[in-house]
Design a protein around this motif. Sequence first.
Motif, PDB file in Angstrom:
ATOM      1  N   MET A   1       9.358 -13.359   1.950  1.00 45.95           N
ATOM      2  CA  MET A   1       8.676 -13.687   0.714  1.00 45.95           C
ATOM      3  C   MET A   1       8.745 -12.478  -0.208  1.00 45.95           C
ATOM      4  O   MET A   1       8.561 -11.349   0.226  1.00 45.95           O
ATOM      5  N   ALA A   2       8.988 -12.721  -1.452  1.00 42.47           N
ATOM      6  CA  ALA A   2       9.042 -11.646  -2.439  1.00 42.47           C
ATOM      7  C   ALA A   2       7.645 -11.072  -2.681  1.00 42.47           C
ATOM      8  O   ALA A   2       6.649 -11.805  -2.656  1.00 42.47           O
ATOM      9  N   TRP A   3       7.584  -9.776  -2.903  1.00 39.42           N
ATOM     10  CA  TRP A   3       6.303  -9.101  -3.157  1.00 39.42           C
ATOM     11  C   TRP A   3       5.554  -9.785  -4.300  1.00 39.42           C
ATOM     12  O   TRP A   3       4.361 -10.050  -4.213  1.00 39.42           O
ATOM     13  N   ALA A   4       6.245 -10.058  -5.395  1.00 42.91           N
ATOM     14  CA  ALA A   4       5.616 -10.639  -6.583  1.00 42.91           C
ATOM     15  C   ALA A   4       4.997 -12.009  -6.309  1.00 42.91           C
ATOM     16  O   ALA A   4       4.033 -12.399  -6.963  1.00 42.91           O
ATOM     17  N   SER A   5       5.516 -12.730  -5.333  1.00 38.55           N
ATOM     18  CA  SER A   5       4.942 -14.024  -4.973  1.00 38.55           C
ATOM     19  C   SER A   5       3.668 -13.868  -4.152  1.00 38.55           C
ATOM     20  O   SER A   5       2.769 -14.699  -4.223  1.00 38.55           O
ATOM     21  N   ALA A   6       3.587 -12.793  -3.386  1.00 37.84           N
ATOM     22  CA  ALA A   6       2.437 -12.590  -2.498  1.00 37.84           C
ATOM     23  C   ALA A   6       1.300 -11.796  -3.132  1.00 37.84           C
ATOM     24  O   ALA A   6       0.146 -12.004  -2.786  1.00 37.84           O
ATOM     25  N   PHE A   7       1.633 -10.903  -4.055  1.00 39.86           N
ATOM     26  CA  PHE A   7       0.631 -10.009  -4.629  1.00 39.86           C
ATOM     27  C   PHE A   7       0.715 -10.002  -6.146  1.00 39.86           C
ATOM     28  O   PHE A   7       1.796 -10.104  -6.704  1.00 39.86           O
ATOM     29  N   PRO A   8      -0.425  -9.818  -6.821  1.00 40.69           N
ATOM     30  CA  PRO A   8      -0.457  -9.884  -8.282  1.00 40.69           C
ATOM     31  C   PRO A   8      -0.050  -8.606  -9.000  1.00 40.69           C
ATOM     32  O   PRO A   8      -0.042  -8.566 -10.224  1.00 40.69           O
ATOM     33  N   ALA A   9       0.267  -7.538  -8.266  1.00 35.83           N
ATOM     34  CA  ALA A   9       0.578  -6.251  -8.894  1.00 35.83           C
ATOM     35  C   ALA A   9       1.605  -5.493  -8.053  1.00 35.83           C
ATOM     36  O   ALA A   9       1.870  -5.865  -6.912  1.00 35.83           O
ATOM     37  N   PRO A  10       2.170  -4.414  -8.598  1.00 37.34           N
ATOM     38  CA  PRO A  10       3.132  -3.600  -7.846  1.00 37.34           C
ATOM     39  C   PRO A  10       2.483  -2.977  -6.601  1.00 37.34           C
ATOM     40  O   PRO A  10       1.255  -2.815  -6.546  1.00 37.34           O
ATOM     41  N   PRO A  11       3.309  -2.604  -5.608  1.00 38.59           N
ATOM     42  CA  PRO A  11       2.781  -2.069  -4.346  1.00 38.59           C
ATOM     43  C   PRO A  11       1.776  -0.931  -4.499  1.00 38.59           C
ATOM     44  O   PRO A  11       0.703  -0.954  -3.887  1.00 38.59           O
ATOM     45  N   HIS A  12       2.083   0.060  -5.326  1.00 34.95           N
ATOM     46  CA  HIS A  12       1.165   1.193  -5.441  1.00 34.95           C
ATOM     47  C   HIS A  12      -0.194   0.790  -5.996  1.00 34.95           C
ATOM     48  O   HIS A  12      -1.215   1.319  -5.587  1.00 34.95           O
ATOM     49  N   GLN A  13      -0.242  -0.192  -6.879  1.00 34.45           N
ATOM     50  CA  GLN A  13      -1.522  -0.647  -7.426  1.00 34.45           C
ATOM     51  C   GLN A  13      -2.337  -1.407  -6.379  1.00 34.45           C
ATOM     52  O   GLN A  13      -3.548  -1.249  -6.299  1.00 34.45           O
ATOM     53  N   ILE A  14      -1.681  -2.220  -5.580  1.00 34.79           N
ATOM     54  CA  ILE A  14      -2.378  -2.967  -4.529  1.00 34.79           C
ATOM     55  C   ILE A  14      -2.948  -2.003  -3.493  1.00 34.79           C
ATOM     56  O   ILE A  14      -4.112  -2.095  -3.097  1.00 34.79           O
ATOM     57  N   ILE A  15      -2.125  -1.052  -3.055  1.00 34.41           N
ATOM     58  CA  ILE A  15      -2.563  -0.092  -2.036  1.00 34.41           C
ATOM     59  C   ILE A  15      -3.740   0.726  -2.549  1.00 34.41           C
ATOM     60  O   ILE A  15      -4.739   0.916  -1.844  1.00 34.41           O
ATOM     61  N   ASP A  16      -3.657   1.193  -3.793  1.00 38.53           N
ATOM     62  CA  ASP A  16      -4.749   1.973  -4.373  1.00 38.53           C
ATOM     63  C   ASP A  16      -5.997   1.128  -4.611  1.00 38.53           C
ATOM     64  O   ASP A  16      -7.110   1.541  -4.300  1.00 38.53           O
ATOM     65  N   ALA A  17      -5.822  -0.083  -5.140  1.00 34.27           N
ATOM     66  CA  ALA A  17      -6.960  -0.939  -5.482  1.00 34.27           C
ATOM     67  C   ALA A  17      -7.759  -1.391  -4.263  1.00 34.27           C
ATOM     68  O   ALA A  17      -8.976  -1.495  -4.320  1.00 34.27           O
ATOM     69  N   TYR A  18      -7.094  -1.649  -3.162  1.00 33.92           N
ATOM     70  CA  TYR A  18      -7.772  -2.150  -1.971  1.00 33.92           C
ATOM     71  C   TYR A  18      -8.139  -1.051  -0.986  1.00 33.92           C
ATOM     72  O   TYR A  18      -8.672  -1.329   0.084  1.00 33.92           O
ATOM     73  N   GLY A  19      -7.844   0.199  -1.334  1.00 33.22           N
ATOM     74  CA  GLY A  19      -8.222   1.310  -0.465  1.00 33.22           C
ATOM     75  C   GLY A  19      -7.555   1.250   0.901  1.00 33.22           C
ATOM     76  O   GLY A  19      -8.174   1.543   1.914  1.00 33.22           O
ATOM     77  N   ILE A  20      -6.309   0.862   0.931  1.00 31.81           N
ATOM     78  CA  ILE A  20      -5.580   0.737   2.197  1.00 31.81           C
ATOM     79  C   ILE A  20      -5.319   2.130   2.759  1.00 31.81           C
ATOM     80  O   ILE A  20      -4.751   2.991   2.100  1.00 31.81           O
TER      81      ILE A  20
END
Length: 52
Positions: A1-20
Amino acid sequence: MAWASAFPAPPHQIIDAYGIASIEIYCRNELIKQLSDWKELVRELQLLNECH
């Protein structure tokens, strides 16, 4: 699955936003890498061409 289909933002924003704290990469149900930042993730994914 493409990243854009699974998540609403680029990888660095998702990782930072969710405190991974860490990212695990699996190949054929085996943990092959555990990373702590998105730059490492991008670098490792570029190297994993042999895992499909």
